[in-house]
Motif scaffolding. Sequence first.
Motif, short mmCIF file in Angstrom:
data_model
loop_
_atom_site.label_atom_id
_atom_site.label_comp_id
_atom_site.label_asym_id
_atom_site.label_seq_id
_atom_site.Cartn_x
_atom_site.Cartn_y
_atom_site.Cartn_z
N THR A 120 -9.96 14.34 -9.77
CA THR A 120 -9.93 13.91 -11.16
C THR A 120 -9.13 12.62 -11.32
N ALA A 121 -7.99 12.53 -10.62
CA ALA A 121 -7.20 11.30 -10.69
C ALA A 121 -8.01 10.10 -10.21
N GLY A 122 -8.74 10.27 -9.12
CA GLY A 122 -9.60 9.19 -8.64
C GLY A 122 -10.64 8.79 -9.66
N ARG A 123 -11.19 9.79 -10.34
CA ARG A 123 -12.18 9.51 -11.39
C ARG A 123 -11.55 8.72 -12.54
N ILE A 124 -10.33 9.13 -12.93
CA ILE A 124 -9.63 8.43 -14.01
C ILE A 124 -9.33 6.98 -13.62
N ILE A 125 -8.79 6.80 -12.42
CA ILE A 125 -8.44 5.45 -11.96
C ILE A 125 -9.68 4.56 -11.92
N LYS A 126 -10.78 5.11 -11.42
CA LYS A 126 -12.02 4.34 -11.34
C LYS A 126 -12.57 4.04 -12.73
N GLU A 127 -12.57 5.04 -13.59
CA GLU A 127 -13.15 4.89 -14.92
C GLU A 127 -12.38 3.86 -15.76
N LEU A 128 -11.06 3.80 -15.55
CA LEU A 128 -10.24 2.87 -16.33
C LEU A 128 -10.16 1.49 -15.68
N GLY A 129 -10.85 1.33 -14.56
CA GLY A 129 -10.97 0.00 -13.95
C GLY A 129 -9.69 -0.52 -13.35
N TYR A 130 -8.88 0.36 -12.76
CA TYR A 130 -7.63 -0.09 -12.13
C TYR A 130 -7.94 -1.10 -11.02
N ASP A 131 -7.27 -2.25 -11.06
CA ASP A 131 -7.46 -3.28 -10.02
C ASP A 131 -6.11 -3.87 -9.62
N GLY A 132 -5.11 -3.00 -9.55
CA GLY A 132 -3.75 -3.45 -9.26
C GLY A 132 -3.45 -3.58 -7.79
N GLU A 133 -2.17 -3.47 -7.46
CA GLU A 133 -1.69 -3.76 -6.10
C GLU A 133 -2.07 -2.69 -5.08
N TYR A 134 -2.43 -1.49 -5.54
CA TYR A 134 -2.57 -0.38 -4.60
C TYR A 134 -4.01 0.07 -4.40
N THR A 135 -4.39 0.16 -3.15
CA THR A 135 -5.54 0.96 -2.78
C THR A 135 -5.11 2.41 -2.84
N CYS A 136 -5.89 3.23 -3.53
CA CYS A 136 -5.56 4.66 -3.65
C CYS A 136 -6.44 5.43 -2.67
N LEU A 137 -5.79 6.03 -1.69
CA LEU A 137 -6.48 6.82 -0.68
C LEU A 137 -6.29 8.30 -1.03
N PHE A 138 -7.36 9.06 -0.94
CA PHE A 138 -7.30 10.49 -1.23
C PHE A 138 -7.77 11.22 0.02
N THR A 139 -6.86 11.96 0.65
CA THR A 139 -7.17 12.63 1.91
C THR A 139 -7.19 14.14 1.71
N PHE A 140 -8.28 14.74 2.13
CA PHE A 140 -8.49 16.19 2.02
C PHE A 140 -8.51 16.71 3.46
#
Length: 401
Positions: free
Chosen positions: A120-140
């Motif tokens: 869900t956090a990834g969906r929020i970040i993507k939906e809000l168009g985050y383009d800041g300093e951090y690549t957000c990696l999600f590891t399962f």
Amino acid sequence: MDKKQILELAEKYRDYTAENLSKMIKIPSYSAQEKEVCEAIMEMCKEAGFDEVRLDGLGSVVGRVGNGPKMIAFDAHIDTVEVGDPSQWKTDPFSGIIKDGLVHGRGASDQEGGAASMITAGRIIKELGYDGEYTCLFTFTVMEEDCDGMCWKYLIEEEKVVPDFVVSTEPTSCQLYRGHRGRMEMEVIIKGVSSHGSAPERGVSAAYKAARAALAMEKLNADLQPDEDNFLGKGTIVVSQIEVKGPSQCAVPDQARLYLDRRLTWGEDADLAISQVKQYIKDALGEEPEKVYMPDYTRRGYRDYDYGQELYFPTWKIDEDHELVVAGQKAFKELYGAEVKTDKWTFSTNGVATCGRHKIPTIGFGPGDEAQAHAPNEITRVKDLEICSAFYAMLPLMLEK
């Protein structure tokens, strides 16, 4: 992308997050048997709009949102322990029932709840168009219940995935954690001399030596001291198995094996722990044991790849004034207008690899309670899932300030 938008979307997607968790719970995913749940998680990440979703060589799902020059990784292991005694469960362990604000089933807290909040956090970040300093990696990640941290040892050492920061989403009751004790496993081999059971005085019983060695470990446990600032507390040692054997049931046993679980506080390591075991057993027996060593772990995962490591999981912590801890505190306060409690885990996590072994600053923030881990009737709160989704989305913004 601001606080109000993040909170609104986390609330909007609350049921979506809970339903994703329910879907995961319905798929049994014991260590090295995670294929089906990984396939489901990959589809969830794609549906959420992740920029990239792939499997690593060990079988973990790696999702990415953003292209910043720095990297923050959010980690959840998606394997679970087994059910245990089914009669102790009030509902089917794999029901994934959502009722009265709770999600029920094996893995709800430990720790597929964190995985659902990450999606869900990834969906929020993507939906809000985050383009800041951090690549957000999600590891399962896979096989953590069998060998915590090995999945990250593989990612870092074999695939060269080295984030600047890591957030473990193991259960913390939505508190901020900054470390935990390490651990290691040891085997102790003790030898005796066999004789016929009718004349035990002719032999030297490995069983009696093992008994005295076990009591020596009880004494060592009592003598262990806490770390200097008493944040992580004292180390512990426990004899978890004793095996004794000889030529027959009518003979003095000539071989014994003790298996030890050692928890390590700050300042303790494998060499120290092994030397302590040798010394305490020597004091009890008048001689050193035949052998004290740290076993290796190797297992073939669901992708038919053999990987392993020694059963040593280093202690780790980061300072309370570390920028990652401070950013976590700011993120929580920005979202909820309150201070977040800072603490540590009792159990062990993948942080033993990210921070303990590889010195990558790591914090913990996750839905559900530690006490639910490995327990029957495991649950997590839907509200926790919402809180964590918002926190993960907010954290990169706070790191930029």
